[in-house]
Design a protein around this motif. Structure first.
Motif, mmCIF file in Angstrom:
data_model
loop_
_atom_site.group_PDB
_atom_site.id
_atom_site.type_symbol
_atom_site.label_atom_id
_atom_site.label_comp_id
_atom_site.label_asym_id
_atom_site.label_seq_id
_atom_site.Cartn_x
_atom_site.Cartn_y
_atom_site.Cartn_z
ATOM 1 N N ASP A 35 0.774 -1.252 0.040
ATOM 2 C CA ASP A 35 0.080 -0.097 0.115
ATOM 3 C C ASP A 35 0.885 1.187 -0.093
ATOM 4 O O ASP A 35 2.110 1.406 0.510
ATOM 5 N N LEU A 36 0.317 2.324 -0.429
ATOM 6 C CA LEU A 36 0.973 3.384 -0.690
ATOM 7 C C LEU A 36 1.425 4.208 0.514
ATOM 8 O O LEU A 36 2.630 4.802 0.552
ATOM 9 N N PRO A 37 0.584 4.170 1.687
ATOM 10 C CA PRO A 37 0.955 4.654 3.017
ATOM 11 C C PRO A 37 2.225 4.065 3.276
ATOM 12 O O PRO A 37 3.280 4.764 4.058
ATOM 13 N N THR A 38 2.276 2.740 3.206
ATOM 14 C CA THR A 38 3.434 2.020 3.945
ATOM 15 C C THR A 38 4.855 2.532 2.840
ATOM 16 O O THR A 38 6.182 2.593 3.560
ATOM 17 N N ILE A 39 4.498 2.485 1.794
ATOM 18 C CA ILE A 39 5.734 3.057 0.917
ATOM 19 C C ILE A 39 6.130 4.426 1.358
ATOM 20 O O ILE A 39 7.351 4.790 1.427
ATOM 21 N N GLN A 40 5.208 5.265 1.604
ATOM 22 C CA GLN A 40 5.458 6.611 2.286
ATOM 23 C C GLN A 40 6.399 6.435 3.604
ATOM 24 O O GLN A 40 7.373 7.038 3.687
ATOM 25 N N LYS A 41 5.899 5.403 4.512
ATOM 26 C CA LYS A 41 6.907 5.246 5.679
ATOM 27 C C LYS A 41 8.044 4.857 5.436
ATOM 28 O O LYS A 41 9.126 5.324 6.075
ATOM 29 N N LYS A 42 8.270 3.866 4.519
ATOM 30 C CA LYS A 42 9.625 3.427 4.173
ATOM 31 C C LYS A 42 10.541 4.679 3.647
ATOM 32 O O LYS A 42 11.676 4.859 4.021
ATOM 33 N N LEU A 43 9.910 5.564 2.651
ATOM 34 C CA LEU A 43 10.660 6.719 2.294
ATOM 35 C C LEU A 43 10.880 7.531 3.598
ATOM 36 O O LEU A 43 11.984 8.244 3.509
ATOM 37 N N ASN A 44 9.960 7.957 4.434
ATOM 38 C CA ASN A 44 10.231 8.652 5.277
ATOM 39 C C ASN A 44 11.521 8.182 6.329
ATOM 40 O O ASN A 44 12.347 8.916 6.618
ATOM 41 N N LEU A 45 11.600 6.920 6.333
ATOM 42 C CA LEU A 45 12.697 6.192 7.291
ATOM 43 C C LEU A 45 14.036 6.547 6.541
ATOM 44 O O LEU A 45 15.037 6.886 7.118
ATOM 45 N N HIS A 46 14.239 6.173 5.290
ATOM 46 C CA HIS A 46 15.495 5.946 4.296
ATOM 47 C C HIS A 46 16.047 7.799 4.177
ATOM 48 O O HIS A 46 16.897 7.721 4.168
ATOM 49 N N TYR A 47 14.974 8.393 4.010
ATOM 50 C CA TYR A 47 15.437 9.681 3.792
ATOM 51 C C TYR A 47 16.048 10.286 4.881
ATOM 52 O O TYR A 47 17.095 11.277 4.743
ATOM 53 N N SER A 48 15.197 10.132 6.037
ATOM 54 C CA SER A 48 15.805 10.705 7.309
ATOM 55 C C SER A 48 17.124 10.001 7.847
ATOM 56 O O SER A 48 18.207 10.880 8.433
ATOM 57 N N LEU A 49 17.295 8.877 7.549
ATOM 58 C CA LEU A 49 18.717 8.194 7.948
ATOM 59 C C LEU A 49 19.586 8.716 7.167
ATOM 60 O O LEU A 49 20.865 9.012 7.404
ATOM 61 N N SER A 50 19.338 8.889 5.709
ATOM 62 C CA SER A 50 20.471 9.345 4.763
ATOM 63 C C SER A 50 20.731 10.814 5.230
ATOM 64 O O SER A 50 21.873 11.432 4.656
ATOM 65 N N LEU A 51 19.723 11.917 5.468
ATOM 66 C CA LEU A 51 20.137 13.226 5.996
ATOM 67 C C LEU A 51 21.303 13.223 6.988
ATOM 68 O O LEU A 51 21.925 14.075 6.952
#
Ligand code: BYC
Length: 482
Positions: free
Chosen positions: A288-304
């Protein structure tokens, strides 16, 4: 004679740096090689060491046609030392040595700083291989499995690239650092990898795609900055590494894009309109798209976090010294010294997020991170175009830079993905709405069924538009039982 364009494959360590005429370094690298192979066998792709994988190997450093494709067993991959050709009369392009000839040897006064940059860069490469070692077993297709292994062998080569610099230019402590690079392990209690994101787990293929989209893109930004270095051998090695890095980000971008596409198509086909009806979407065998968004939130913040603190004297010193420049430094029109300039930095001021002008020199991490954010945002827009084309009403977005941070200005506060500050209790109640929860992880894990029939793909991901090396859709990219 050293051929600086073509790689000599008659030697045990393929290279374009004239290694056979450099007995001291050749001997040191030959001494390191068995330890590297042991590391690869212990920590490289789990279970596929004998498989024949359709891999590209660099045969030249000419940007056009540098790769040759063939079936290779990964432990027999020809990891080599490849530097981009020297630029005649290259000058140091920034800092207090601006305009002086680029260094061909380590400048004594900056030795420690330079070694630290090379070691940190080197440490990330094997770390990512370790993080991804179990993924072959759940690959959604042979095509994806091959791409994973391609990324892995090239990260291995990037480790070689940094180890060459350590052995050639840093003598005994360089050799010791090269040993340490094989000793640390991602996620280890006693000897972890140096940077935070490289000790996180990559539990499933969506994480792998997010990692190659977001974290490899940090790699791109950092390599671009080091490619500007006044220390010419580092600049040349990073320039060639960037050629390889492009494919890693392609894997991430197309991987996320294909996942999003499959989800939207499955929803359309089943007549499911409500993107928040997670159970209904998951029943279709897609993410589902909301879960894809959550994964994106995680990996973007870790990468910042990988950009270090927004305001950093380390960054200022590395720039002043001429060791680490800005993104595409030579294309920027200014004095390349930044002594009197300022740069806006987002900070916490009196409990609020505010933009503060800081000296541009100390704000260099922030500036590079801003360049990175712009690059990421373009990719996210491309995902949104995919969603839009299928007619589903949903948009993916990068979270705010204050969200879920462990390094820098915002490490001690809690913020929503749109940057509203909140207390710890509110965060705890809402965490699973912002970041993947245990049950999201279990659901994704339940989809990670390996598919190993040529031309077939797992339920949750669309096939790619074109094959690697223009191979047809049913091409056998990995011969598993070879
Ligand atoms: N985790 O002044 P500060 C890639 C430490 S990825 C842990 O804030 P600075 C790849 C820092 O070391 C690119 N520690 O930051 C991608 C320092 O410690 P010491 C890798 C962290 O130094 C995918 C202290 O905090 N390359 O290639 O300006 C697959 C204060 O530091 C972290 C590079 O990073 C963290 N996240 O910037 C494969 C390039 N952040 O020395 C590969 C080389 C900071 O006081 N590295 N610290 O003990 C650098 O340019 C800089 O060292 C950093 C940090 C950007 C990492």
């Amino acid at each position: 004679m050293t051929d600086i364009i073509n790689v000599d494959y008659r030697e045990t360590i393929p290279n374009n740096v004239g290694l056979s005429e450099d007995r001291r370094v050749l001997k040191a690298l030959e001494g390191w090689h068995p330890g590297y192979l042991n590391w690869w066998k212990d920590m490289g792709p789990d279970g596929f060491q004998e498989a024949m994988v359709y891999l590209r190997t660099a045969v030249s450093v000419d940007p056009k046609g540098w790769a040759k494709f063939d079936y290779v067993r990964m432990p027999e991959y020809r990891w080599g030392i490849l530097l981009a050709p020297p630029e005649p009369n290259r000058k140091i392009p920034f800092g207090k040595h601006f305009g002086e000839p680029a260094w061909q040897d380590v400048p004594g006064e900056y030795r420690a700083m330079l070694r630290r940059l090379v070691v940190i860069q080197g440490d990330t490469e094997p770390a990512s291989v370790e993080q991804q070692r179990h993924l072959g077993k759940t690959a959604p297709s042979l095509y994806d499995m091959r791409n994973l292994f391609q990324v892995n062998v090239e990260e291995g080569r990037h480790l070689w690239a940094m180890v060459y610099i350590l052995h050639k230019y840093f003598g005994r402590d360089g050799r010791e650092e090269a040993e340490e690079l094989l000793r640390r392990r991602s996620g280890s209690e006693d000897a972890p990898r140096m940077l935070g994101a490289f000790n996180e787990k990559t539990p499933d293929w969506l994480s792998f795609f997010m990692f190659t989209f977001f974290t490899d893109r940090d790699g791109k930004m950092q390599l671009e900055s080091l490619a500007q270095s006044g220390f010419d051998p580092l600049s040349r090695t990073c320039r060639f590494m960037l050629t390889e890095e492009a494919h890693h980000m392609f894997v991430g971008e197309t991987g996320i894009g294909r996942t999003v596409q499959r989800t939207c198509e499955a929803m359309k086909a089943a007549g499911v309109e409500d993107t928040d009806d997670v159970a209904k979407v998951r029943a279709l065998g897609v993410i589902d798209l909301p879960t894809i968004q959550k994964k994106l939130n995680l990996h973007y913040s870790l990468s910042l976090d990988l950009f270090g603190s927004e305001v950093s004297t380390n960054a200022a010193n590395a720039f002043n010294a001429g060791l680490k420049g800005r993104f595409r430094e030579t294309a920027i029109e200014d004095d390349h010294k930044l002594e009197n300039d300022t740069y806006p930095v987002l900070k916490l001021v009196g409990g609020k997020i505010a933009s503060v002008d800081e000296p541009a020199l100390t704000a260099l991490n922030m500036r590079l991170r801003d360049d990175y954010t712009r690059d990421c945002a373009k990719g996210v827009e491309r995902f949104n175009k995919i969603i839009e084309r299928t007619g589903i009403g949903f948009r993916l977005a990068l979270p705010h830079v204050a969200f879920h941070r462990q390094i820098g200005e915002f490490k001690d506060v809690r913020a929503t993905p749109v940057g509203v500050l909140m207390d710890e209790a509110t965060w705890a109640r809402n965490r699973d709405r912002y970041l993947p929860s245990a049950s999201d992880g279990e659901f994704i894990a339940s989809l990670m069924k390996p598919v190993s029939e040529p031309g077939k793909f797992a339920s949750w991901i669309s096939p790619p538009k074109v094959g690697i090396d223009n191979r047809p859709g049913d091409f056998e990219y990995v011969k598993i039982a070879a």
